[in-house]
Motif scaffolding. Structure first.
Motif, PDB file in Angstrom:
ATOM      1  N   ASN A 298       0.822  -1.215   0.000  1.00 66.83           N
ATOM      2  CA  ASN A 298       0.000   0.000   0.000  1.00 66.83           C
ATOM      3  C   ASN A 298       0.859   1.270   0.000  1.00 66.83           C
ATOM      4  OD1 ASN A 298      -2.662  -0.968  -0.162  1.00 66.83           O
ATOM      5  ND2 ASN A 298      -2.562  -1.637   1.983  1.00 66.83           N
ATOM      6  N   TYR A 299       2.039   1.162   0.566  1.00 66.16           N
ATOM      7  CA  TYR A 299       2.931   2.325   0.648  1.00 66.16           C
ATOM      8  C   TYR A 299       3.622   2.615  -0.686  1.00 66.16           C
ATOM      9  CZ  TYR A 299       6.143   5.571   2.998  1.00 66.16           C
ATOM     10  OH  TYR A 299       6.829   6.688   3.396  1.00 66.16           O
ATOM     11  N   VAL A 300       3.871   1.563  -1.476  1.00 65.95           N
ATOM     12  CA  VAL A 300       4.721   1.761  -2.672  1.00 65.95           C
ATOM     13  C   VAL A 300       3.977   1.674  -4.008  1.00 65.95           C
ATOM     14  CG1 VAL A 300       6.681   0.751  -1.406  1.00 65.95           C
ATOM     15  CG2 VAL A 300       5.444  -0.667  -3.049  1.00 65.95           C
ATOM     16  N   TYR A 301       2.731   1.155  -4.029  1.00 67.33           N
ATOM     17  CA  TYR A 301       2.181   0.718  -5.324  1.00 67.33           C
ATOM     18  C   TYR A 301       2.020   1.854  -6.336  1.00 67.33           C
ATOM     19  CZ  TYR A 301      -2.612   2.401  -4.457  1.00 67.33           C
ATOM     20  OH  TYR A 301      -3.718   3.189  -4.230  1.00 67.33           O
ATOM     21  N   LYS A 302       1.769   3.071  -5.862  1.00 68.95           N
ATOM     22  CA  LYS A 302       1.565   4.175  -6.819  1.00 68.95           C
ATOM     23  C   LYS A 302       2.852   4.483  -7.583  1.00 68.95           C
ATOM     24  CE  LYS A 302      -2.180   6.410  -4.401  1.00 68.95           C
ATOM     25  NZ  LYS A 302      -2.507   7.362  -3.379  1.00 68.95           N
ATOM     26  N   ASP A 303       3.988   4.181  -6.967  1.00 71.79           N
ATOM     27  CA  ASP A 303       5.276   4.421  -7.639  1.00 71.79           C
ATOM     28  C   ASP A 303       5.655   3.288  -8.586  1.00 71.79           C
ATOM     29  OD1 ASP A 303       5.251   6.030  -5.109  1.00 71.79           O
ATOM     30  OD2 ASP A 303       7.131   6.767  -5.983  1.00 71.79           O
ATOM     31  N   CYS A 304       4.873   2.241  -8.576  1.00 71.63           N
ATOM     32  CA  CYS A 304       5.201   1.059  -9.392  1.00 71.63           C
ATOM     33  C   CYS A 304       3.898   0.512  -9.977  1.00 71.63           C
ATOM     34  CB  CYS A 304       5.881   0.032  -8.475  1.00 71.63           C
ATOM     35  SG  CYS A 304       6.634  -1.366  -9.286  1.00 71.63           S
ATOM     36  N   LEU A 305       3.095   1.458 -10.468  1.00 72.63           N
ATOM     37  CA  LEU A 305       1.698   1.136 -10.772  1.00 72.63           C
ATOM     38  C   LEU A 305       1.550   0.066 -11.856  1.00 72.63           C
ATOM     39  CD1 LEU A 305      -1.113   1.833  -9.884  1.00 72.63           C
ATOM     40  CD2 LEU A 305      -1.149   3.709 -11.539  1.00 72.63           C
ATOM     41  N   THR A 306       2.369   0.145 -12.891  1.00 65.46           N
ATOM     42  CA  THR A 306       2.219  -0.830 -13.979  1.00 65.46           C
ATOM     43  C   THR A 306       2.400  -2.248 -13.469  1.00 65.46           C
ATOM     44  OG1 THR A 306       3.049   0.779 -15.535  1.00 65.46           O
ATOM     45  CG2 THR A 306       3.075  -1.500 -16.253  1.00 65.46           C
ATOM     46  N   ARG A 307       3.409  -2.450 -12.636  1.00 71.75           N
ATOM     47  CA  ARG A 307       3.679  -3.813 -12.156  1.00 71.75           C
ATOM     48  C   ARG A 307       2.566  -4.291 -11.219  1.00 71.75           C
ATOM     49  NH1 ARG A 307       6.603  -6.333 -15.312  1.00 71.75           N
ATOM     50  NH2 ARG A 307       7.640  -7.645 -13.779  1.00 71.75           N
ATOM     51  N   PHE A 308       2.071  -3.407 -10.355  1.00 78.36           N
ATOM     52  CA  PHE A 308       0.971  -3.808  -9.466  1.00 78.36           C
ATOM     53  C   PHE A 308      -0.302  -4.071 -10.266  1.00 78.36           C
ATOM     54  CE2 PHE A 308       3.772  -2.526  -6.080  1.00 78.36           C
ATOM     55  CZ  PHE A 308       3.411  -3.349  -5.031  1.00 78.36           C
ATOM     56  N   TYR A 309      -0.502  -3.306 -11.325  1.00 78.85           N
ATOM     57  CA  TYR A 309      -1.667  -3.519 -12.197  1.00 78.85           C
ATOM     58  C   TYR A 309      -1.549  -4.903 -12.865  1.00 78.85           C
ATOM     59  CZ  TYR A 309      -4.738  -2.932 -16.252  1.00 78.85           C
ATOM     60  OH  TYR A 309      -5.703  -3.103 -17.207  1.00 78.85           O
ATOM     61  N   LEU A 310      -0.384  -5.191 -13.439  1.00 77.75           N
ATOM     62  CA  LEU A 310      -0.188  -6.485 -14.109  1.00 77.75           C
ATOM     63  C   LEU A 310      -0.340  -7.644 -13.118  1.00 77.75           C
ATOM     64  CD1 LEU A 310       2.849  -5.654 -16.443  1.00 77.75           C
ATOM     65  CD2 LEU A 310       0.443  -6.011 -17.118  1.00 77.75           C
ATOM     66  N   PHE A 311       0.203  -7.473 -11.934  1.00 78.26           N
ATOM     67  CA  PHE A 311       0.065  -8.509 -10.901  1.00 78.26           C
ATOM     68  C   PHE A 311      -1.418  -8.756 -10.595  1.00 78.26           C
ATOM     69  CE2 PHE A 311      -0.435  -9.362  -6.273  1.00 78.26           C
ATOM     70  CZ  PHE A 311       0.214 -10.580  -6.187  1.00 78.26           C
ATOM     71  N   ALA A 312      -2.162  -7.668 -10.465  1.00 74.50           N
ATOM     72  CA  ALA A 312      -3.591  -7.795 -10.142  1.00 74.50           C
ATOM     73  C   ALA A 312      -4.319  -8.577 -11.236  1.00 74.50           C
ATOM     74  CB  ALA A 312      -4.204  -6.404  -9.966  1.00 74.50           C
ATOM     75  N   VAL A 313      -4.042  -8.221 -12.483  1.00 73.23           N
ATOM     76  CA  VAL A 313      -4.794  -8.813 -13.593  1.00 73.23           C
ATOM     77  C   VAL A 313      -4.316 -10.234 -13.887  1.00 73.23           C
ATOM     78  CG1 VAL A 313      -5.282  -8.589 -16.075  1.00 73.23           C
ATOM     79  CG2 VAL A 313      -5.296  -6.554 -14.595  1.00 73.23           C
ATOM     80  N   ARG A 314      -3.002 -10.382 -14.000  1.00 68.95           N
ATOM     81  CA  ARG A 314      -2.473 -11.661 -14.488  1.00 68.95           C
ATOM     82  C   ARG A 314      -2.314 -12.726 -13.397  1.00 68.95           C
ATOM     83  NH1 ARG A 314       2.583  -9.485 -18.079  1.00 68.95           N
ATOM     84  NH2 ARG A 314       1.434  -8.426 -19.730  1.00 68.95           N
ATOM     85  N   VAL A 315      -2.119 -12.285 -12.159  1.00 70.57           N
ATOM     86  CA  VAL A 315      -1.897 -13.269 -11.086  1.00 70.57           C
ATOM     87  C   VAL A 315      -3.136 -13.409 -10.203  1.00 70.57           C
ATOM     88  CG1 VAL A 315      -0.448 -13.906  -9.112  1.00 70.57           C
ATOM     89  CG2 VAL A 315       0.580 -12.772 -11.103  1.00 70.57           C
ATOM     90  N   MET A 316      -3.740 -12.264  -9.833  1.00 72.23           N
ATOM     91  CA  MET A 316      -4.863 -12.331  -8.897  1.00 72.23           C
ATOM     92  C   MET A 316      -6.217 -12.350  -9.608  1.00 72.23           C
ATOM     93  SD  MET A 316      -3.019 -12.683  -6.295  1.00 72.23           S
ATOM     94  CE  MET A 316      -4.408 -13.111  -5.253  1.00 72.23           C
ATOM     95  N   GLY A 317      -6.203 -12.297 -10.942  1.00 69.45           N
ATOM     96  CA  GLY A 317      -7.447 -12.449 -11.701  1.00 69.45           C
ATOM     97  C   GLY A 317      -8.420 -11.289 -11.589  1.00 69.45           C
ATOM     98  N   VAL A 318      -7.911 -10.088 -11.326  1.00 69.46           N
ATOM     99  CA  VAL A 318      -8.785  -8.905 -11.231  1.00 69.46           C
ATOM    100  C   VAL A 318      -9.182  -8.475 -12.647  1.00 69.46           C
ATOM    101  CG1 VAL A 318      -8.946  -6.507 -10.420  1.00 69.46           C
ATOM    102  CG2 VAL A 318      -7.585  -8.180  -9.129  1.00 69.46           C
ATOM    103  N   ARG A 319     -10.459  -8.109 -12.822  1.00 69.54           N
ATOM    104  CA  ARG A 319     -10.906  -7.638 -14.148  1.00 69.54           C
ATOM    105  C   ARG A 319     -10.283  -6.274 -14.448  1.00 69.54           C
ATOM    106  NH1 ARG A 319     -16.796  -6.900 -14.777  1.00 69.54           N
ATOM    107  NH2 ARG A 319     -16.112  -5.889 -16.678  1.00 69.54           N
ATOM    108  N   PRO A 320      -9.722  -6.121 -15.638  1.00 64.93           N
ATOM    109  CA  PRO A 320      -9.034  -4.854 -15.946  1.00 64.93           C
ATOM    110  C   PRO A 320     -10.010  -3.747 -16.324  1.00 64.93           C
ATOM    111  CG  PRO A 320      -8.772  -6.395 -17.758  1.00 64.93           C
ATOM    112  CD  PRO A 320      -9.569  -7.113 -16.718  1.00 64.93           C
TER     113      PRO A 320
END
Ligand code: NZQ
Ligand code: ZN
Length: 394
Positions: A298-320
């Motif tokens: 939660n502290y870092v994700y805005k600085d690394c948004l693309t990677r957290f976005y990809l993790f959400a979609v590709r690993v955790m199955g979040v709808r993009p």
């Protein structure tokens, strides 16, 4: 894409019959006397040690034993091992256990092959120039030390204790015997700690702010999905051989360097913070990682948004759909829920730790100092950031 070196020299014998290969693996080493190193009792209770003793005898190798390695392996036992191995003329180290036993063996190996105080290598004061060869019979899928270049030791001789690592290719094990069935006897908590650590070894390499390789990302994402799925299976059926096997191989691959090739070396802030917690409170490594991950993310994700976005979609199955930030946050929430589902603490209080402000400041200062004053890649963290993450994790 960054340049990289990849070195994974460990010979792996994997599967149900892999223990039968131990004798020939030892004979191949051409050693005269082995130090048989193990932990606090699980390997004796399960009968594994008697099989290993038989394999050593069949290989014609004399051996001497040193058990009693504790999780967060202690420097004091390492010193005992160095003295014993020297006195006995040991020329090969066989670790039967998990990351703690393997790391203790590697530390003994450094001590045997180098002059001076072995702790210097963990403090970063000097670099070792060799390590006595180490072989492994793995009993827990977790740390990945069976193929990694790392050894993590806790100095129990200083006040407040200090947990530090030494990473060199000299310490990569010569061979690793991996029979997933050996992990059936693990307590559920240790299984979950191990799965968490395996995930984190790839996640630390995944959440970076530099360039990335598609092939590496695909391997990393596949590994993360596999471990998450099989960790859940193991909660309901600890005797699921195939799930044990998936997790065991993932553990080795997750920390042998493969899931970081072409990325920029990784973040490693969560590991850095856990090492401070482990030193001060002697917590299980995987649980310590789980307890700080959400606060870190939660502290870092805005600085690394693309990677957290990809993790959400590709690993955790979040709808993009919706904002990228919203998708990234949903990924963090789902991963946190997964950790809780497998029985991991997701805060420091759940971990059973309530550090004072003074302790937090000390851990933050020491953690930052191990990186020359800063840690991380997803977001560069200074001591004040690390202190804030620890406060947010309470
Ligand atoms: O001591 P015994 O009785 O064997 O009990 C152990 C221990 O209590 C038990 N256990 C292991 N195999 C078992 C079993 N119990 C029943 N059945 C079995 N088959 O599990 C407990 C934990 O063992 P440990 O070796 O401490 O686990 P792990 O592999 O998670 O290792 C943790 C250590 O590795 C370090 C950690 O910091 C920690 O000190 N790490 C090492 C790394 C490396 N060298 O590459 C990387 C990691 O990031 C990590 O820092
Ligand atoms: Zn780890």
């Amino acid at each position: 894409m960054f340049d990289f070196q990849y070195f994974a020299p460990t010979k792996v014998a994997f599967g149900r019959n892999s223990l039968q290969k131990l004798s020939s693996l030892i004979a191949e080493q051409g050693c005269k006397k082995v130090l048989l190193h193990y932990g606090g009792g699980s390997a004796e209770r399960s009968g594994l040690l008697s099989v290993v003793r038989g394999a050593l005898a069949a290989a014609g190798a004399a051996f001497v034993e040193l058990g009693g390695v504790k999780p967060n392996p202690r420097l004091s036992l390492v010193r005992e091992g160095i003295a014993l191995a020297r006195a006995e003329g040991v020329d090969f180290l066989l670790a039967v256990g998990g990351g703690s036993v393997i790391d203790s063996a590697k530390a003994i190996g450094y001590g045997l092959k180098n002059q001076g105080d072995v702790w210097d290598f963990y403090e970063g004061l000097r670099k070792p120039s060799a390590c006595m060869p180490v072989g492994v019979v793995l009993t827990i899928a977790a740390a990945g030390s069976e193929m990694s270049n790392s050894s993590v030791i806790t100095n129990d001789e200083v006040e407040g204790w200090l947990k530090r690592s030494c990473n060199t290719d000299y310490a990569r094990p010569r061979f690793a015997v991996m029979d997933p069935a050996l992990t059936f006897t693990l307590p559920p908590y240790q299984t979950a700690c191990g799965c968490t650590d395996i995930l984190m070894h790839t996640m630390e390499r995944y959440f970076t702010s530099g360039g990335n390789m598609q092939i590496t990302d695909s391997l990393a994402e596949g590994l993360m999905r596999t471990v998450i799925a099989n960790a859940k299976l193991l909660v309901s059926n600890p005797a699921d051989y195939d799930a044990r096997a998936e997790v065991m191989w993932a553990g080795a691959v997750s920390h042998n360097g493969l899931t970081g090739c072409g990325n920029n070396g990784g973040d490693w802030a969560v590991h850095g913070i856990e090492h401070e917690l482990g030193g001060l409170y002697d917590v299980a490594h995987g649980a310590g990682l789980a307890a700080v991950w959400t606060a870190w993310a939660n502290y870092v994700y805005k600085d690394c948004l693309t990677r957290f976005y990809l993790f959400a979609v590709r690993v955790m199955g979040v709808r993009p759909s919706g904002t990228r930030e919203g998708v990234a946050r949903e990924g963090i929430e789902r991963f946190t829920a997964f950790l809780a589902d497998i029985g991991m603490p997701v805060t420091l209080s759940e971990l059973g730790v309530s550090p004072s402000d003074e302790d937090i400041a000390r851990m933050a200062r020491l953690c930052a100092a191990t990186g020359g004053g800063k840690k991380g890649s997803a977001k560069i963290l200074y001591a004040a950031d690390i202190a804030q993450i620890l406060k947010n994790a309470v």
